[in-house]
Structures are given as C-alpha cells and as structure tokens.
Design a protein around this motif. Structure first.
Motif, PDB file in Angstrom:
ATOM      1  N   PHE A 195     -70.488 -28.680  -6.060  1.00 28.39           N
ATOM      2  CA  PHE A 195     -71.050 -30.028  -6.162  1.00 28.39           C
ATOM      3  C   PHE A 195     -70.623 -30.897  -4.982  1.00 28.39           C
ATOM      4  N   ALA A 196     -69.384 -30.769  -4.557  1.00 26.34           N
ATOM      5  CA  ALA A 196     -68.894 -31.538  -3.404  1.00 26.34           C
ATOM      6  C   ALA A 196     -69.626 -31.111  -2.129  1.00 26.34           C
ATOM      7  N   ILE A 197     -69.870 -29.813  -1.987  1.00 24.15           N
ATOM      8  CA  ILE A 197     -70.593 -29.318  -0.815  1.00 24.15           C
ATOM      9  C   ILE A 197     -72.038 -29.808  -0.823  1.00 24.15           C
ATOM     10  N   ILE A 198     -72.675 -29.792  -1.984  1.00 21.19           N
ATOM     11  CA  ILE A 198     -74.049 -30.315  -2.090  1.00 21.19           C
ATOM     12  C   ILE A 198     -74.064 -31.790  -1.707  1.00 21.19           C
ATOM     13  N   LEU A 221     -59.769 -41.290   2.491  1.00 22.38           N
ATOM     14  CA  LEU A 221     -59.558 -40.517   1.260  1.00 22.38           C
ATOM     15  C   LEU A 221     -60.458 -39.283   1.215  1.00 22.38           C
ATOM     16  N   ALA A 222     -61.730 -39.471   1.532  1.00 25.12           N
ATOM     17  CA  ALA A 222     -62.693 -38.377   1.458  1.00 25.12           C
ATOM     18  C   ALA A 222     -62.328 -37.257   2.431  1.00 25.12           C
ATOM     19  N   GLY A 253     -59.168 -35.641   1.116  1.00 27.92           N
ATOM     20  CA  GLY A 253     -59.513 -34.867  -0.075  1.00 27.92           C
ATOM     21  C   GLY A 253     -60.243 -33.579   0.264  1.00 27.92           C
ATOM     22  N   ALA A 254     -61.146 -33.635   1.245  1.00 29.72           N
ATOM     23  CA  ALA A 254     -61.884 -32.433   1.640  1.00 29.72           C
ATOM     24  C   ALA A 254     -60.943 -31.386   2.241  1.00 29.72           C
ATOM     25  N   VAL A 255     -60.061 -31.826   3.132  1.00 24.39           N
ATOM     26  CA  VAL A 255     -59.107 -30.891   3.753  1.00 24.39           C
ATOM     27  C   VAL A 255     -58.178 -30.306   2.690  1.00 24.39           C
ATOM     28  N   LEU A 256     -57.629 -31.171   1.849  1.00 29.40           N
ATOM     29  CA  LEU A 256     -56.762 -30.684   0.771  1.00 29.40           C
ATOM     30  C   LEU A 256     -57.516 -29.750  -0.169  1.00 29.40           C
ATOM     31  N   GLY A 257     -58.766 -30.088  -0.452  1.00 27.80           N
ATOM     32  CA  GLY A 257     -59.581 -29.254  -1.337  1.00 27.80           C
ATOM     33  C   GLY A 257     -59.772 -27.856  -0.777  1.00 27.80           C
ATOM     34  N   VAL A 283     -56.330 -37.284  -5.299  1.00 25.54           N
ATOM     35  CA  VAL A 283     -57.038 -37.797  -4.111  1.00 25.54           C
ATOM     36  C   VAL A 283     -58.547 -37.722  -4.345  1.00 25.54           C
ATOM     37  N   TRP A 284     -59.007 -36.613  -4.961  1.00 27.35           N
ATOM     38  CA  TRP A 284     -60.441 -36.456  -5.203  1.00 27.35           C
ATOM     39  C   TRP A 284     -60.963 -37.478  -6.219  1.00 27.35           C
ATOM     40  N   PHE A 285     -60.182 -37.757  -7.252  1.00 28.43           N
ATOM     41  CA  PHE A 285     -60.600 -38.786  -8.217  1.00 28.43           C
ATOM     42  C   PHE A 285     -60.766 -40.135  -7.534  1.00 28.43           C
TER      43      PHE A 285
END
Length: 153
Positions: free
Chosen positions: A46-49, A86-87, A90-94, A119-121
């Motif tokens: 979902f994040a990639i979409i 944050l985004a 969050g993406a790097v951490l994800g 971070v993602w929340f």
C-alpha cells in the motif's frame, strides 16, 4: 467543494498502509508471526502504491501550492517539511525493517520495528493533515508539473 481524485486515492493508500501496520503490530504481540509478515508486506505494498501515484502525479501533473491565507503559509510550509522528513525517514526505516525481517535478522528487526511503526503512524497522520489543508479546509493553489517547471512546457 470537490476534492481531486488522485490525491484522495493516494492519501487513502497511505492510511490503509498505517492501518495494516497497526494490525501487524497487534499480530506480532500475539505471536502470530506468519500473519504479521503477510500483513506488514501488505502495508508495504500500500505504501508503494501511494508512492507510485504520488511520484507520477508530481512529475506529470505537479504539486499543488497551499491555497490558504498568506499568514498561514509559513506554518503550512514548516509542517510540510516536517511531514516530508518523517516520510523519508519512515520509508528508509521501513525498507531496512522489512529486509531485516525477511532475512531473519530478528534482533535488528525487533529493535527497529516499533520505531519504524511509530514514525509511519506519524507520517500517515501528518500526510492526512497535509491533504486536509490542501484540498478540504482550503482550495488548493496553483499546480505546476516538474516537466513544465524544468522544460518550460
């Protein structure tokens, strides 16, 4: 007032991603490892979409400028920079968290997972706030595509 469809769709995907992260968090607390893995990978999809829609829209259609009152523009811009930071974090951490989980580096995964989730929340919450400020509370400003900005057409 009508809201533009692509920002609405992309924001919905980031919200879905955060919801699935929350579900995955509950699943792992219940030791449901396989369900957790599938749920977190779904959250990542979902994040990639979201990112594909957002990046495509930014390149071809453009970013929408803040259309609210001029005296709020500095606050909006500061908030937007916070959200983007944050985004990105969050993406790097994800990515690191997912890779460590898939490679069974569980020490690293267990350490990063809760941080990444929080971070993602906050990324999702601030993303919805940016959407609300741009398209719901105020009418969006001018939109200029990256192609037009760079190439002049």
């Amino acid at each position: 007032m009508s809201v533009p469809i692509l920002p609405t769709i992309s924001t919905s995907f980031i919200v879905l991603s955060a919801i699935f992260v929350a579900i995955g968090w509950v699943q792992i607390s219940q030791k449901k490892v396989e369900k957790h893995k599938k749920t977190m990978l779904t959250a990542a999809v979902f994040a990639i979409i979201f990112f594909i829609i957002y990046a495509s829209r930014t390149i071809f259609i453009g970013n929408t400028a803040f259309g609210g009152p001029d005296n709020l523009k500095i606050y909006y811009t500061s908030f937007l920079v916070f959200h983007i930071t944050l985004a990105t974090t969050g993406a790097v951490l994800g990515i690191i968290t997912i890779i460590s989980g898939l490679k069974d580096n569980l020490t690293k995964h267990r350490k990063l997972g809760p941080i990444t989730s929080v971070v993602w929340f906050f990324t999702a919450i601030t993303g919805v706030a940016v959407y609300m400020l741009l398209y719901v509370l105020y009418e969006g400003g001018e939109t200029t595509s990256v192609i037009k900005a760079i190439l002049g057409f």
